[in-house]
Design a protein around this motif. Structure first.
Motif, PDB file in Angstrom:
ATOM      1  N   PHE A  97     -32.860  15.700  18.582  1.00 21.64           N
ATOM      2  CA  PHE A  97     -31.668  16.536  18.451  1.00 21.64           C
ATOM      3  C   PHE A  97     -31.277  16.985  19.610  1.00 21.64           C
ATOM      4  CE2 PHE A  97     -33.556  17.352  14.106  1.00 21.64           C
ATOM      5  CZ  PHE A  97     -32.254  16.986  13.321  1.00 21.64           C
ATOM      6  N   PHE A  98     -31.964  17.086  20.685  1.00 22.13           N
ATOM      7  CA  PHE A  98     -31.079  17.327  21.909  1.00 22.13           C
ATOM      8  C   PHE A  98     -30.338  16.095  22.562  1.00 22.13           C
ATOM      9  CE2 PHE A  98     -31.475  16.579  26.710  1.00 22.13           C
ATOM     10  CZ  PHE A  98     -30.955  17.497  27.209  1.00 22.13           C
ATOM     11  N   VAL A  99     -30.752  14.809  22.383  1.00 21.81           N
ATOM     12  CA  VAL A  99     -29.669  13.672  22.650  1.00 21.81           C
ATOM     13  C   VAL A  99     -28.490  13.672  21.643  1.00 21.81           C
ATOM     14  CG1 VAL A  99     -29.660  11.236  22.341  1.00 21.81           C
ATOM     15  CG2 VAL A  99     -31.487  12.359  23.449  1.00 21.81           C
ATOM     16  N   ALA A 100     -28.989  14.156  20.068  1.00 20.17           N
ATOM     17  CA  ALA A 100     -27.788  14.327  19.105  1.00 20.17           C
ATOM     18  C   ALA A 100     -26.747  15.295  19.691  1.00 20.17           C
ATOM     19  CB  ALA A 100     -28.270  14.865  17.898  1.00 20.17           C
ATOM     20  N   GLY A 101     -27.331  16.633  20.514  1.00 23.14           N
ATOM     21  CA  GLY A 101     -26.311  17.511  21.145  1.00 23.14           C
ATOM     22  C   GLY A 101     -25.471  16.749  21.904  1.00 23.14           C
ATOM     23  N   ILE A 102     -25.995  16.195  22.965  1.00 32.50           N
ATOM     24  CA  ILE A 102     -25.214  15.364  24.110  1.00 32.50           C
ATOM     25  C   ILE A 102     -24.192  14.551  23.462  1.00 32.50           C
ATOM     26  CG2 ILE A 102     -25.200  13.913  26.282  1.00 32.50           C
ATOM     27  CD1 ILE A 102     -28.215  14.928  26.482  1.00 32.50           C
TER      28      ILE A 102
ATOM     29  N   ALA B 267      -7.850  11.488  15.400  1.00 32.69           N
ATOM     30  CA  ALA B 267      -9.045  10.411  15.131  1.00 32.69           C
ATOM     31  C   ALA B 267     -10.068  11.124  14.714  1.00 32.69           C
ATOM     32  CB  ALA B 267      -9.052   9.874  16.428  1.00 32.69           C
ATOM     33  N   ALA B 268     -10.166  12.487  14.808  1.00 32.95           N
ATOM     34  CA  ALA B 268     -11.575  13.156  14.449  1.00 32.95           C
ATOM     35  C   ALA B 268     -11.598  13.296  13.000  1.00 32.95           C
ATOM     36  CB  ALA B 268     -11.808  14.311  15.215  1.00 32.95           C
ATOM     37  N   VAL B 269     -10.315  13.311  12.285  1.00 27.74           N
ATOM     38  CA  VAL B 269     -10.263  13.473  10.774  1.00 27.74           C
ATOM     39  C   VAL B 269     -11.231  12.651   9.831  1.00 27.74           C
ATOM     40  CG1 VAL B 269      -8.633  13.659   8.788  1.00 27.74           C
ATOM     41  CG2 VAL B 269      -8.311  14.995  10.977  1.00 27.74           C
ATOM     42  N   LEU B 270     -11.070  11.340  10.173  1.00 28.04           N
ATOM     43  CA  LEU B 270     -11.637  10.323   9.624  1.00 28.04           C
ATOM     44  C   LEU B 270     -13.364  10.266   9.679  1.00 28.04           C
ATOM     45  CD1 LEU B 270     -11.834   7.629   8.025  1.00 28.04           C
ATOM     46  CD2 LEU B 270     -11.583   6.593  10.033  1.00 28.04           C
ATOM     47  N   PRO B 271     -13.784  10.585  10.803  1.00 32.95           N
ATOM     48  CA  PRO B 271     -15.394  10.551  10.577  1.00 32.95           C
ATOM     49  C   PRO B 271     -15.919  11.869  10.154  1.00 32.95           C
ATOM     50  CG  PRO B 271     -14.676  10.734  12.916  1.00 32.95           C
ATOM     51  CD  PRO B 271     -13.552  10.175  12.171  1.00 32.95           C
ATOM     52  N   VAL B 272     -15.371  12.946  10.191  1.00 32.60           N
ATOM     53  CA  VAL B 272     -15.531  14.198   9.983  1.00 32.60           C
ATOM     54  C   VAL B 272     -15.462  14.358   8.312  1.00 32.60           C
ATOM     55  CG1 VAL B 272     -15.025  16.721  10.059  1.00 32.60           C
ATOM     56  CG2 VAL B 272     -14.958  15.370  11.983  1.00 32.60           C
ATOM     57  N   VAL B 273     -14.333  13.908   7.924  1.00 36.90           N
ATOM     58  CA  VAL B 273     -14.130  13.867   6.462  1.00 36.90           C
ATOM     59  C   VAL B 273     -15.259  12.890   5.708  1.00 36.90           C
ATOM     60  CG1 VAL B 273     -12.675  13.333   4.378  1.00 36.90           C
ATOM     61  CG2 VAL B 273     -11.731  14.778   6.249  1.00 36.90           C
ATOM     62  N   ALA B 274     -15.291  11.717   6.353  1.00 34.49           N
ATOM     63  CA  ALA B 274     -16.573  10.800   5.578  1.00 34.49           C
ATOM     64  C   ALA B 274     -17.706  11.373   5.665  1.00 34.49           C
ATOM     65  CB  ALA B 274     -16.213   9.516   6.577  1.00 34.49           C
ATOM     66  N   ALA B 275     -18.047  11.971   6.905  1.00 35.15           N
ATOM     67  CA  ALA B 275     -19.303  12.591   6.878  1.00 35.15           C
ATOM     68  C   ALA B 275     -19.660  13.757   6.012  1.00 35.15           C
ATOM     69  CB  ALA B 275     -19.622  13.146   8.409  1.00 35.15           C
ATOM     70  N   LEU B 276     -18.742  14.515   5.787  1.00 33.03           N
ATOM     71  CA  LEU B 276     -18.859  15.649   4.956  1.00 33.03           C
ATOM     72  C   LEU B 276     -18.858  15.150   3.493  1.00 33.03           C
ATOM     73  CD1 LEU B 276     -16.306  18.293   6.322  1.00 33.03           C
ATOM     74  CD2 LEU B 276     -18.705  18.570   6.167  1.00 33.03           C
TER      75      LEU B 276
ATOM     76  N   LEU C 149     -20.065   8.494  12.688  1.00 30.28           N
ATOM     77  CA  LEU C 149     -20.380   9.247  11.459  1.00 30.28           C
ATOM     78  C   LEU C 149     -21.704   9.844  11.445  1.00 30.28           C
ATOM     79  CD1 LEU C 149     -19.494   9.277   8.304  1.00 30.28           C
ATOM     80  CD2 LEU C 149     -20.808   7.408   8.110  1.00 30.28           C
ATOM     81  N   ALA C 150     -22.678   9.158  12.092  1.00 30.63           N
ATOM     82  CA  ALA C 150     -24.208   9.640  12.154  1.00 30.63           C
ATOM     83  C   ALA C 150     -24.282  10.927  12.817  1.00 30.63           C
ATOM     84  CB  ALA C 150     -25.101   8.531  12.555  1.00 30.63           C
ATOM     85  N   VAL C 151     -23.298  10.894  14.078  1.00 25.03           N
ATOM     86  CA  VAL C 151     -23.496  12.061  15.229  1.00 25.03           C
ATOM     87  C   VAL C 151     -22.843  13.349  14.295  1.00 25.03           C
ATOM     88  CG1 VAL C 151     -22.268  13.195  16.972  1.00 25.03           C
ATOM     89  CG2 VAL C 151     -23.050  10.622  17.277  1.00 25.03           C
ATOM     90  N   VAL C 152     -21.803  13.077  13.577  1.00 23.45           N
ATOM     91  CA  VAL C 152     -21.091  14.284  12.906  1.00 23.45           C
ATOM     92  C   VAL C 152     -22.293  14.635  11.736  1.00 23.45           C
ATOM     93  CG1 VAL C 152     -19.424  15.088  11.574  1.00 23.45           C
ATOM     94  CG2 VAL C 152     -18.873  13.470  13.263  1.00 23.45           C
ATOM     95  N   ASP C 153     -23.022  13.696  11.203  1.00 28.37           N
ATOM     96  CA  ASP C 153     -23.881  13.894  10.015  1.00 28.37           C
ATOM     97  C   ASP C 153     -24.940  14.669  10.844  1.00 28.37           C
ATOM     98  OD1 ASP C 153     -26.448  13.196   8.378  1.00 28.37           O
ATOM     99  OD2 ASP C 153     -24.987  12.218   7.177  1.00 28.37           O
ATOM    100  N   ASP C 154     -25.488  14.336  11.825  1.00 32.65           N
ATOM    101  CA  ASP C 154     -26.339  15.254  12.569  1.00 32.65           C
ATOM    102  C   ASP C 154     -26.232  16.448  12.752  1.00 32.65           C
ATOM    103  OD1 ASP C 154     -28.200  12.935  12.720  1.00 32.65           O
ATOM    104  OD2 ASP C 154     -27.792  12.272  14.780  1.00 32.65           O
ATOM    105  N   LEU C 155     -24.814  16.837  13.170  1.00 32.53           N
ATOM    106  CA  LEU C 155     -24.516  18.286  13.392  1.00 32.53           C
ATOM    107  C   LEU C 155     -24.651  19.159  12.005  1.00 32.53           C
ATOM    108  CD1 LEU C 155     -23.050  20.317  14.518  1.00 32.53           C
ATOM    109  CD2 LEU C 155     -20.921  19.476  14.026  1.00 32.53           C
ATOM    110  N   PHE C 156     -24.009  18.510  11.049  1.00 33.26           N
ATOM    111  CA  PHE C 156     -24.221  19.088   9.758  1.00 33.26           C
ATOM    112  C   PHE C 156     -25.648  19.337   9.144  1.00 33.26           C
ATOM    113  CE2 PHE C 156     -19.500  17.821   9.490  1.00 33.26           C
ATOM    114  CZ  PHE C 156     -19.092  19.143   9.454  1.00 33.26           C
ATOM    115  N   ALA C 157     -26.218  18.218   9.453  1.00 33.32           N
ATOM    116  CA  ALA C 157     -27.908  18.447   9.114  1.00 33.32           C
ATOM    117  C   ALA C 157     -28.482  19.469   9.998  1.00 33.32           C
ATOM    118  CB  ALA C 157     -28.470  17.158   9.404  1.00 33.32           C
ATOM    119  N   ILE C 158     -28.398  19.750  11.244  1.00 29.11           N
ATOM    120  CA  ILE C 158     -28.662  20.841  11.929  1.00 29.11           C
ATOM    121  C   ILE C 158     -28.320  22.133  11.301  1.00 29.11           C
ATOM    122  CG2 ILE C 158     -28.703  21.761  14.343  1.00 29.11           C
ATOM    123  CD1 ILE C 158     -28.236  18.896  15.386  1.00 29.11           C
TER     124      ILE C 158
END
Length: 464
Positions: free
Chosen positions: A87-92, A108-117, A174-183
């Motif tokens: 999760f340290f690497v995910a934070g970076i 550009a951020a809208v797409l992966p954020v909405v897709a991840a949510l 997508l996975a990075v944003v996913d990790d954030l919400f999982a945290i």
């Protein structure tokens, strides 16, 4: 009159720096994914062999200073300690995406954020509906919401070697944003009784960590001991200890200053990512993926509401959520899909994101901590759902493999041998001049060979 806005492309070609960064990140994650698969298979074979007692003995062996509240089993050290590195690497990664990557541009951020949510909300909804209909335990709603990027990239390493970089980058972001919400889910929904003294100490340690970074203090011998103290206090506070890892990762500077070839965050990520992908995550998988597997146990995965909800959430919920979120974003922002791709390509990658594994196993342990039998069954469901998602994605990606290979070849062609793919230079006059010279030399060589074949000598008429 305002100038018309340029239509935005969904999953269009990456910039050259972003493409190079994604390629480097994916190489490390792919190797880590292969090790992850090896660790998971080893755990399954070990626990289902005559040596299963030894597996349980190693997994449940306790070590650590009891006076500090850290007399933990090997399994807990892997889940709470080693995953903090992950999760340290995910934070970076998240910090870099926010300040220098795709997420820095709100459009550009809208797409992966909405897709991840959507890719988290729909699986949770599928789980809840399944368990409400079957009178199951709804406490595991968060289990199928995660995507395991290392596992997914390991599958890609086998079946999708020619996948265009835009699709690979989409999966990574997508996975990075996913990790954030999982945290956030872990921090909000799986925090036990709080010890405010320990939590205050952890927050104070994070402030000191941030101040040292701001002052430009260097030296691992300063930060590693401080990080261990922050982690220990966070663990004893009742907040999941991995939160300390992502918090420290987010504090690192990921923008480059004058004279820097890489930012401090990029440098540290380059050093720590192999430890995360090659050691931390595989060891977590080794001590978390060991569940008894039999014909009866696999049949129960599809008959109990809790386990069926996990499988359906990973296989159907993830694919429909990510694909639907991507399509809706493109539809309502009037963006168009890149000409080189089609919507079935997006659906194939969305299906691949149904590989939950690492974080899903972690959330499964947290959600059913009071019921070891159900925890094991949910783990089996995570493994089953991830395997089904991987197989479906393999079929969908193989259907378009010839098209992907052509795109990959065009994307990586470097006819002028300058180390930069030609597709990134085609708008530059000097590129066309170099290519004209190359074509003239080739034509002169062809004329020379034709004269030699006709017996007219070997005079060189190539341009000086």
């Amino acid at each position: 009159m305002a100038a018309p806005r340029t239509p935005r492309k969904v999953l269009g070609r990456l910039s050259l720096p972003e493409r190079n960064f994604v390629a480097e990140a994916l190489r490390t994650e792919t190797v880590g994914g292969v090790l992850l698969l090896v660790a998971a298979v080893t755990a399954l074979v070990w626990v289902n062999s005559p040596l299963s007692d030894s597996y349980q003995s190693v997994r449940d062996f306790h070590l650590g200073p009891a006076a500090l509240g850290l007399d933990l089993s090997v399994q807990h050290w892997a889940a709470d300690g080693l995953l903090a590195v992950f999760f340290f690497v995910a934070g970076i990664e998240l910090k870099r995406e926010l300040v220098a990557g795709d997420l820095r541009d709100p459009r550009a951020a809208v797409l992966p954020v909405v897709a991840a949510l959507c890719g988290m909300a729909v699986p949770a909804l599928v789980y809840l509906v399944t368990n409400l209909a079957g009178s199951g335990d709804t406490g595991g709603w968060a289990v199928p919401t995660a995507t395991d990027i290392a596992f997914a990239l390991a599958v890609l390493a086998v079946i999708g070697t020619s996948l265009p970089s835009a699709l690979r980058a989409f999966l990574l972001t997508l996975a990075v944003v996913d990790d954030l919400f999982a945290i956030l889910i872990i921090a909000v929904f799986f925090t036990s009784d709080l010890d405010f003294a320990a939590l205050g100490g952890a927050l104070l340690g994070l402030v000191v960590f941030w101040l040292l970074l701001r002052k430009g203090v260097r030296g691992w011998y300063v930060y590693v001991p401080l990080a261990l103290v922050v982690w220990g206090l966070m663990y004893n506070s009742g907040v999941h200890a991995t939160i300390a890892g992502v918090a420290m990762g987010l504090m690192l500077r990921c923008t480059r200053r004058e004279g820097e070839t890489v930012s401090p965050g990029e440098h540290i990520e380059h050093l720590v990512r192999p430890v995360s992908a090659g050691l931390a995550v595989p060891l977590f998988a080794l001590f978390s993926a060991g569940v008894p597997v039999s014909g009866g146990a696999l049949a129960e995965v599809f008959t109990q509401p809790e386990t069926l909800g996990v499988v359906l959430g990973l296989v159907l919920g993830k694919a429909l959520g990510i694909f639907g979120g991507t399509w809706l974003t493109a539809r309502f922002t009037r963006a168009s899909l890149s000409e080189d791709l089609s919507w079935p390509d997006v659906f194939a990658v969305a299906t691949l994101a149904g590989i939950g594994f690492t974080v899903s196993l972690l959330i499964g342990e947290l959600a059913f901590a009071d019921d070891p039998a159900l925890t094991a069954e949910v783990k089996a469901a995570v493994l089953t759902g991830s395997l089904i998602a991987a197989l479906l994605a393999a079929v969908l990606l193989k259907v378009r493999n010839a098209k992907y290979r052509a795109l990959w070849d065009d994307e990586n062609r470097d006819d002028d041998l300058d180390g930069i793919p030609d597709v990134y230079e085609q708008d530059k006059p000097e590129y066309h001049l170099r290519m004209a010279e190359i074509h003239e030399r080739k034509a002169a060589e062809h004329r020379r060979l034709a004269r030699v074949a006709a017996g007219a000598g070997d005079r060189d008429d190539s341009p000086a």
